[in-house]
Write an enzyme that holds these catalytic residues in place. Structure first.
Site, PDB file in Angstrom:
ATOM      1  N   LYS A  96     -22.835  28.127   0.764  1.00  0.00           N
ATOM      2  CA  LYS A  96     -23.912  27.375   0.105  1.00  0.00           C
ATOM      3  C   LYS A  96     -24.839  26.751   1.140  1.00  0.00           C
ATOM      4  CE  LYS A  96     -21.979  22.714  -0.423  1.00  0.00           C
ATOM      5  NZ  LYS A  96     -22.959  21.782   0.143  1.00  0.00           N
ATOM      6  N   HIS A 104     -12.826  29.658  11.968  1.00  0.00           N
ATOM      7  CA  HIS A 104     -13.740  30.510  12.744  1.00  0.00           C
ATOM      8  C   HIS A 104     -13.375  30.454  14.224  1.00  0.00           C
ATOM      9  CE1 HIS A 104     -16.442  30.829   9.272  1.00  0.00           C
ATOM     10  NE2 HIS A 104     -17.141  31.723   9.948  1.00  0.00           N
TER      11      HIS A 104
END
Lengths: 286, 188
Positions: free
Chosen positions: B107, B43
């Site tokens: 998740k 990222h």
């Protein structure tokens, strides 16, 4: 040569821990599957399918193969007492390539990954001396998601057992879906900062469904299972009745001024496998 | 307590915006097409560079640090379940804005202001069952490419994975501001 034979055994132990869950964990997950509906049932269905697939393909059930952690009972008369540490470390390196395991050991200062799952103080080996000439090794690989939910609190003793219970319930609610519920919560009470955390982790070795032999502690375990499950966090934090499969508590005597509580959380993939190495170099992985 | 499933969708990537808008929490998705994996490091790196070197907006973002093995010249997925999404909260708003993605798979959910970003950029977050690495690997047909492997290492690198019927994923944060993760604690 016995050393080669023993290394093969330890690699087999690591492989089993990564690809097969103990029967007690599978039993608890199946029981949870039966009791849940909707989204929660769907999560448990994927979990149970994954367990089957991992056993069949021999591929690690979770991509986070964890920090390799061992609890070793060394018989004081074992002929391998001086080599067993090296044998474990070497086997972890070979297993990383062979099984394979994800390279998970990063230097905290330089950020460099050693790529072989070994490094400073890693694998984690907890030693214990026992009588006889056998060596018993339990592998308990521990993933980052659940380990990150570990907690330590140094309470004032007047907080008492009711305060401790509230703390454990609150922390598990805060953890939400992060540690991959349904989890197994290991709690160490007393002892001091390091010992409480160590006892919490050690309590994870106890099979799911087994209560502490101390009746008073067993009752607290049952109460906590009930309270955490009533939170509704459920499998993977998506809602449901099953947030924990079990809560295990161990205690140690404390300093009069301290009341340490350490929490170690294990994900549903409660990976445990055991091996025994005999004096003649033969071994069994259970 | 356990939420009931609303609708089941079998979707091919890229997913059109009007379909993303229709998805609601408690819907179940099965996805086919290309995913790219990214954890914290990837990222950060993609936010820094001028041009992302693959067709990012046609893919879904998968929070995953896979276990891979190289056979000759080809990579094989061994185990590839989702990783904890909350670690990426810091970067996600800027990342959605820069990349133009509209589906994130992970998740545990994301908190802070991500929900507003999902509404603003019409994006959904779907959770995959944590730890189901072997099952996920079965749904991955092919490893198409890998970026920054040398620099970031296997778990942190960006892997482009072709998947078929990848799921079941549960829509847990939708583009209307609903989140399954806000429904906890009702009994405590």
């Amino acid at each position: 040569m016995n050393h080669e034979k023993i290394k093969k055994g330890i690699i087999q132990l690591i492989k089993k821990s990564q690809t097969e869950l103990p029967k007690d964990v599978i039993y608890a997950l199946k029981k949870a599957y039966k009791s849940e509906t909707g989204i929660a049932k769907k999560q448990l269905n994927s979990i149970l399918k994954n367990i089957e697939l991992s056993k069949k393909t021999k591929h690690p059930m979770c991509q986070d193969t964890g920090i390799q952690t061992f609890f070793v009972n060394v018989g004081v008369n074992s002929p391998y007492i001086s080599e067993i540490r090296d044998l474990i470390v070497t086997s972890v390196r070979i297993a990383t390539d062979e099984i394979p395991l994800r390279p998970n050991t990063v230097d905290p200062i330089s950020g460099i990954n050693n790529m072989d799952n070994t490094g400073d103080y890693i694998p984690i080996i907890n030693w214990n001396l026992i009588d006889g000439d056998d060596i018993e090794i339990t592998a308990l690989p521990k993933g980052g998601g659940s380990e990150n939910m570990s907690k330590l609190s140094m309470f004032k003793p007047e907080v008492g057992i009711e305060g401790i219970k509230d703390y454990i319930v609150e922390e598990m609610i805060k953890a939400g879906g992060n540690p991959c519920p349904p989890t197994i919560v290991g709690v160490g009470i007393g002892g001091g900062a390091d010992l409480s955390l160590k006892l919490g982790k050690k309590s994870l070795l106890r099979p799911v469904g087994n209560r502490n032999s101390n009746k008073e502690i067993a009752k607290i375990e049952e109460e906590l299972i009930d309270r955490i499950n009533k939170s509704g966090i459920g499998p993977m934090g998506l809602g449901g009745k099953t947030t924990v499969l079990d809560v295990h508590i161990e205690k140690a005597h404390r300093h009069p001024a301290s009341l340490a509580v350490g929490i170690s959380v294990q994900c549903w993939a409660d990976r445990r496998a055991k091996m025994i190495i005999h004096a003649d170099g033969s071994w069994e992985v259970k | 307590m356990g939420g009931e499933i609303i609708s089941e969708y079998h979707l091919t990537l890229p997913i059109e915006s009007n379909i993303i808008k229709k998805l609601r929490i408690k819907d179940v998705l099965y996805i086919s097409g290309n995913l790219f994996t990214a954890r914290d490091e990837a990222h950060k790196l993609m936010l820094k560079i001028d041009k992302i070197p693959f067709e990012i907006s046609s893919m879904a973002l998968y929070h995953c640090g896979p276990l891979m093995k190289k056979n000759g010249d080809n990579w094989k997925v061994i185990s590839a379940g989702p990783t904890t999404s909350s670690r990426m909260e810091l970067y996600e708003e800027d990342f959605i804005k820069k990349s133009g993605i509209n589906l994130i798979i992970g998740k545990g959910g994301m908190f802070s202001d991500i929900q507003k970003s999902l509404q603003k950029y019409i994006c959904v977050y779907a959770s995959y069952t944590g730890g189901v690495g072997a099952l996920a690997a079965e749904k991955i047909e092919k490893v198409i490419d890998v970026f920054w492997l040398e620099k970031l290492g296997m778990p942190e690198a960006t892997w482009i994975l072709k998947v078929k019927e990848f799921g079941p994923l549960i829509v847990s944060m939708d583009s209307e501001g609903n989140s399954l993760y806000n429904n906890h604690n009702k009994n405590e």
